[in-house]
Design an enzyme around this catalytic site. Structure first.
Site, mmCIF file in Angstrom:
data_model
loop_
_atom_site.group_PDB
_atom_site.id
_atom_site.type_symbol
_atom_site.label_atom_id
_atom_site.label_comp_id
_atom_site.label_asym_id
_atom_site.label_seq_id
_atom_site.Cartn_x
_atom_site.Cartn_y
_atom_site.Cartn_z
ATOM 1 N N CYS A 12 39.110 42.993 60.523
ATOM 2 C CA CYS A 12 38.342 42.863 61.905
ATOM 3 C C CYS A 12 38.517 41.375 62.164
ATOM 4 O O CYS A 12 38.901 40.602 61.229
ATOM 5 C CB CYS A 12 36.945 43.486 61.802
ATOM 6 S SG CYS A 12 36.708 45.024 61.322
ATOM 7 N N ARG A 18 44.178 41.756 64.577
ATOM 8 C CA ARG A 18 43.294 42.086 63.410
ATOM 9 C C ARG A 18 42.748 43.296 63.399
ATOM 10 O O ARG A 18 42.076 43.817 62.306
ATOM 11 C CB ARG A 18 42.428 40.849 62.913
ATOM 12 C CG ARG A 18 42.857 39.467 62.786
ATOM 13 C CD ARG A 18 41.649 38.669 62.449
ATOM 14 N NE ARG A 18 41.128 38.874 61.177
ATOM 15 C CZ ARG A 18 41.469 38.602 60.208
ATOM 16 N NH1 ARG A 18 42.558 37.839 59.871
ATOM 17 N NH2 ARG A 18 40.813 38.810 58.922
ATOM 18 N N TRP A 26 38.804 46.899 63.166
ATOM 19 C CA TRP A 26 39.571 47.735 62.396
ATOM 20 C C TRP A 26 38.660 48.498 61.680
ATOM 21 O O TRP A 26 38.209 48.256 60.639
ATOM 22 C CB TRP A 26 40.611 47.058 61.788
ATOM 23 C CG TRP A 26 41.837 48.093 61.148
ATOM 24 C CD1 TRP A 26 43.019 48.486 61.793
ATOM 25 C CD2 TRP A 26 41.744 48.527 59.969
ATOM 26 N NE1 TRP A 26 43.432 49.022 60.961
ATOM 27 C CE2 TRP A 26 42.961 49.417 59.862
ATOM 28 C CE3 TRP A 26 40.838 48.525 58.669
ATOM 29 C CZ2 TRP A 26 43.403 50.143 58.727
ATOM 30 C CZ3 TRP A 26 41.120 49.181 57.572
ATOM 31 C CH2 TRP A 26 42.408 50.122 57.666
ATOM 32 N N ASN A 80 33.279 40.952 59.197
ATOM 33 C CA ASN A 80 34.601 41.300 58.724
ATOM 34 C C ASN A 80 34.559 41.582 57.266
ATOM 35 O O ASN A 80 34.296 40.573 56.394
ATOM 36 C CB ASN A 80 35.626 40.186 59.211
ATOM 37 C CG ASN A 80 37.148 40.490 58.445
ATOM 38 O OD1 ASN A 80 37.403 41.517 58.317
ATOM 39 N ND2 ASN A 80 37.790 39.384 57.766
ATOM 40 N N GLY A 81 35.109 42.746 56.594
ATOM 41 C CA GLY A 81 34.940 42.890 55.330
ATOM 42 C C GLY A 81 34.410 44.125 54.770
ATOM 43 O O GLY A 81 34.179 45.177 55.812
ATOM 44 N N GLU A 108 63.072 46.883 54.556
ATOM 45 C CA GLU A 108 62.398 46.124 55.672
ATOM 46 C C GLU A 108 62.689 46.686 57.043
ATOM 47 O O GLU A 108 61.970 46.834 57.867
ATOM 48 C CB GLU A 108 62.950 44.624 55.457
ATOM 49 C CG GLU A 108 62.059 43.523 56.874
ATOM 50 C CD GLU A 108 60.560 43.608 56.811
ATOM 51 O OE1 GLU A 108 60.060 43.349 57.664
ATOM 52 O OE2 GLU A 108 59.930 44.195 55.685
ATOM 53 N N LYS A 154 60.078 48.208 59.455
ATOM 54 C CA LYS A 154 59.959 47.694 61.099
ATOM 55 C C LYS A 154 59.989 49.034 61.845
ATOM 56 O O LYS A 154 59.118 49.129 62.619
ATOM 57 C CB LYS A 154 61.003 46.477 61.277
ATOM 58 C CG LYS A 154 60.691 45.335 60.777
ATOM 59 C CD LYS A 154 59.614 44.652 61.427
ATOM 60 C CE LYS A 154 59.025 43.793 60.406
ATOM 61 N NZ LYS A 154 58.312 44.080 59.332
ATOM 62 N N GLU A 210 56.497 51.132 61.738
ATOM 63 C CA GLU A 210 55.550 50.290 62.057
ATOM 64 C C GLU A 210 55.193 50.493 63.657
ATOM 65 O O GLU A 210 54.153 50.397 64.134
ATOM 66 C CB GLU A 210 55.659 48.822 61.609
ATOM 67 C CG GLU A 210 55.346 48.414 60.409
ATOM 68 C CD GLU A 210 55.271 47.112 59.598
ATOM 69 O OE1 GLU A 210 54.529 46.634 59.351
ATOM 70 O OE2 GLU A 210 56.322 46.311 60.500
ATOM 71 N N HIS A 249 71.615 60.903 44.424
ATOM 72 C CA HIS A 249 70.458 61.288 43.644
ATOM 73 C C HIS A 249 69.181 61.942 44.260
ATOM 74 O O HIS A 249 67.914 62.025 43.806
ATOM 75 C CB HIS A 249 69.947 60.292 42.621
ATOM 76 C CG HIS A 249 70.958 59.457 41.643
ATOM 77 N ND1 HIS A 249 71.318 60.315 40.476
ATOM 78 C CD2 HIS A 249 71.843 58.694 41.838
ATOM 79 C CE1 HIS A 249 72.106 59.716 39.787
ATOM 80 N NE2 HIS A 249 72.705 58.755 40.564
ATOM 81 N N LYS A 277 46.987 42.781 61.236
ATOM 82 C CA LYS A 277 47.908 41.989 60.790
ATOM 83 C C LYS A 277 47.460 41.367 59.304
ATOM 84 O O LYS A 277 48.486 41.306 58.612
ATOM 85 C CB LYS A 277 47.586 40.579 61.940
ATOM 86 C CG LYS A 277 48.702 39.640 61.390
ATOM 87 C CD LYS A 277 50.101 39.998 61.763
ATOM 88 C CE LYS A 277 50.924 38.665 61.264
ATOM 89 N NZ LYS A 277 52.438 39.139 61.423
#
Length: 609
Positions: free
Chosen positions: A2, A27, A74, A98-99, A483, A487, A490, A506, A604
């Site tokens: 958060c 965040r 969040w 936050n936490g 990557e 992207k 996301e 495979h 983030k």
């Protein structure tokens, strides 16, 4: 994960808090809330949704306010809702957090047995109730906080105010980032620098176990356990980021702006070292002589930084001839890693506050390894706790999906690998000079790729309805396939997978069907012919080939779409090849109507496990 913000000073509280929350929305953006002193009392407004929704419920005209707290959430405990939104209150005590409070169930049961009534599903609500409990014992607010905090298990950054002491704010940190801003008769705290960057560049990065008392007259730092006061001037740092770097600057989204900032980010990151690149080795425990003792490396990171770590492995093993293990940070300590003498541990984290990466770094340090961190934030927890630090100079990255921080990390890893190879005598001086020289040209080559933005947007338009993507790479470009797929996942919510080209037979080849987009990284290196074989395999099954290559003539008859990138040294190819994949993902996300700066369910900086 958060974002919290606090202000005390002359006036303008509401504007400053809302502005800070907007800058912290990356965040978390499930819900938002604000509390401020109004006369002798505290008013609280909160709601499900983004900060813009919160603005809609605030009073049209607020008097000259002098202090307040803000929060953007969040969700971890309790669904996103107005009742679960912060701030949380109990008997005049107001808290933003936050936490995660890991022992909140036990604390809640004990408090309920004492007559406290809870209204939310969150872990946070135990904090104001616990402080209020101690206030009833006759303690001052500061003493009540100092008594309550040791009972909390887990990680937390707390902002606290009380109707009983409206001219004071309190900030507490353990395991979650918190920065104090020092202005002229105005003082701030926030989860991250961008929230307060327009107002001050003088900051104090709080450390675990510290309490900060903020008044209009100044700040006071102290250790909670001992009560010892810490002179704030000893911890204050000047931040050299400009406020403009945290603005969109005419771009439609932060992500698009940050993609286009990559030449500058890489140039600034390299600029710190290029006059004498071997000085980068001095960051290993401060002694270049210890380089000869490095016999193995462990690298740990999460998400995009993990992909940078994989590329770092290729570079370091190839150039320095030192074996490298790469771990997803959340798995590192749970496998009980074996760290023999001569092991160097490297953590990679844009924020320097990623909980899993910090835990891995601490585990390695506890087992006797020298630790080095790569971070984008001066004064971050990882940079303070590691033996050495290599900073990327990307500036604040607001978009949740990392772009410029990633290429800056690659630039640092390239420098480090070349310097380590030179320092250990495994890399000839001529080859080192060639790599340093070509590395300095990377910003200009990225600029060339960025000039293709409009063409890539057109390609994105033809792919926007796809439901699945496959990305293929080999060697040092395999992590770029990972990557590129990340992207796209996301920010467009399209299912995508990245694979090594050699793994096609495979299992992944079963995914190929008519018109499936397959993005192939095919630079003209020693694996080019191998990639040609993969392309033929995909074409034979009807897949649509989008080739990223510096050899377009060899692929013109085989690929459905070509993205031509400039030729570069094979070991530096990832720095160039990743850029069109970022642009492709960005444009597909925008065309699908997705919020590319704030993708659903993501934040983030992941500061909780």
């Amino acid at each position: 994960m958060c974002g919290i913000v606090g202000y005390i000073g002359k006036s303008g509280t509401l504007r400053i808090l809302i502005d800070g929350l907007k800058r912290l929305e990356y965040r978390g953006y499930d819900s938002a809330g604000i509390a401020f002193r109004n006369g002798g009392g505290i008013e609280v407004y909160k709601t499900k949704g983004k900060v813009s929704v919160l603005q809609g419920i605030l009073p049209d005209h607020a008097p000259s306010l002098k202090s307040g707290l803000g929060h953007t959430r969040w969700a971890t405990h309790g669904a996103p809702s107005t009742i679960n939104a912060h701030p949380h209150c109990a008997e005049g005590v107001v808290v933003v957090h936050n936490g995660i409070i890991e022992n909140y169930r036990d604390l809640r049961s004990r408090l309920e047995a004492c007559g406290h009534t809870f209204v939310s599903e969150t872990d946070t609500e135990v904090v104001p109730h616990l402080i209020a409990r101690h206030l009833k014992e006759g303690l001052s607010l500061r003493d009540a906080i100092q008594k309550a905090v040791p009972a909390l298990e887990g990680s937390y950054a707390l902002g606290i105010m009380s109707a009983a002491d409206p001219d004071m704010l309190f900030a507490v940190r353990r395991g979650s980032p918190l920065v104090i801003g020092i202005g002229n008769g105005e003082y701030y705290f926030a989860s991250d620098i961008p929230a307060i960057l327009p107002y001050t560049r003088k900051c104090v990065f709080m450390e675990d176990g510290q309490l900060c008392v903020l008044t209009a007259e100044g700040i006071e730092l102290q250790h909670i356990a001992s009560g010892a006061v810490i002179p704030a001037s000893e911890q204050a740092r000047d931040i050299n980021w400009s406020p403009e770097t945290a603005e969109k600057g005419g771009y439609g989204h932060f992500m698009h702006k940050e993609i286009h900032e990559q030449p500058r980010a890489v140039r600034d990151t390299l600029g710190e070292w290029m006059a004498d690149p071997l000085t980068i080795l001095d960051r290993i425990s401060g002694d270049r002589k210890t380089v000869s003792a490095v016999r193995k490396l462990h690298i740990a990171a999460c998400g995009t930084s993990y992909h940078a770590a994989l590329i770092g492995k290729y570079l370091i093993e190839r150039l320095a001839r030192v074996p490298v293990d790469v771990d997803i940070a959340s798995e590192y300590r749970y496998r009980e890693p074996l760290l023999e003498d001569g092991t160097l541990f490297i953590s990679i984290s844009q924020s320097g506050e990623t909980a899993d990466t910090l835990a891995a770094q601490r585990e390695a340090k506890a087992r006797g390894a020298a630790t080095l961190t790569i971070s984008n934030v001066v004064g971050s927890t990882s940079s303070r706790e590691a033996d050495g630090v290599l900073y990327t100079r990307a500036g604040p990255e607001i978009g949740v999906a990392s772009t410029k921080a990633f290429t800056a990390q690659l630039a640092v890893l390239c420098l480090f690998a070349v310097a380590l190879g030179s320092g250990k005598g495994s890399l000839p001086e001529k080859e080192a000079d060639t790599l340093f020289s070509q590395l300095s040209e990377i910003p200009a080559l990225i600029d060339k790729v960025l000039s293709m933005d409009t063409g890539i947007k057109g390609l994105a338009g033809s792919l926007v309805s796809a439901t699945d993507f496959l990305y293929l790479g080999r060697g040092i470009n395999y992590p770029i396939a990972l990557e590129g797929a990340l992207k796209l996942k996301e920010i467009s919510y399209i299912h995508a997978e990245g694979y090594p080209g050699g793994e096609m037979k495979h299992g992944p080849i079963a995914l190929i069907e008519e018109k499936l987009p397959v993005v192939v990284l095919a630079p003209g290196d020693i694996l080019f012919d191998k990639m040609l074989s993969n392309i033929e395999e995909v074409k034979a099954r009807g897949g649509r080939i989008i080739a990223v290559t510096d050899r377009p003539d060899a692929l013109r008859s085989k690929a459905d779409d070509l993205i031509e990138v400039p030729a570069v040294h094979p070991l530096l190819a990832p720095l160039v090849a990743v850029v069109p994949l970022q642009l492709l993902a960005y444009h597909i996300g925008v065309l699908r109507g997705c919020d590319v700066d704030q993708p659903r369910n993501l934040a983030k900086s992941v500061t909780v496990e």
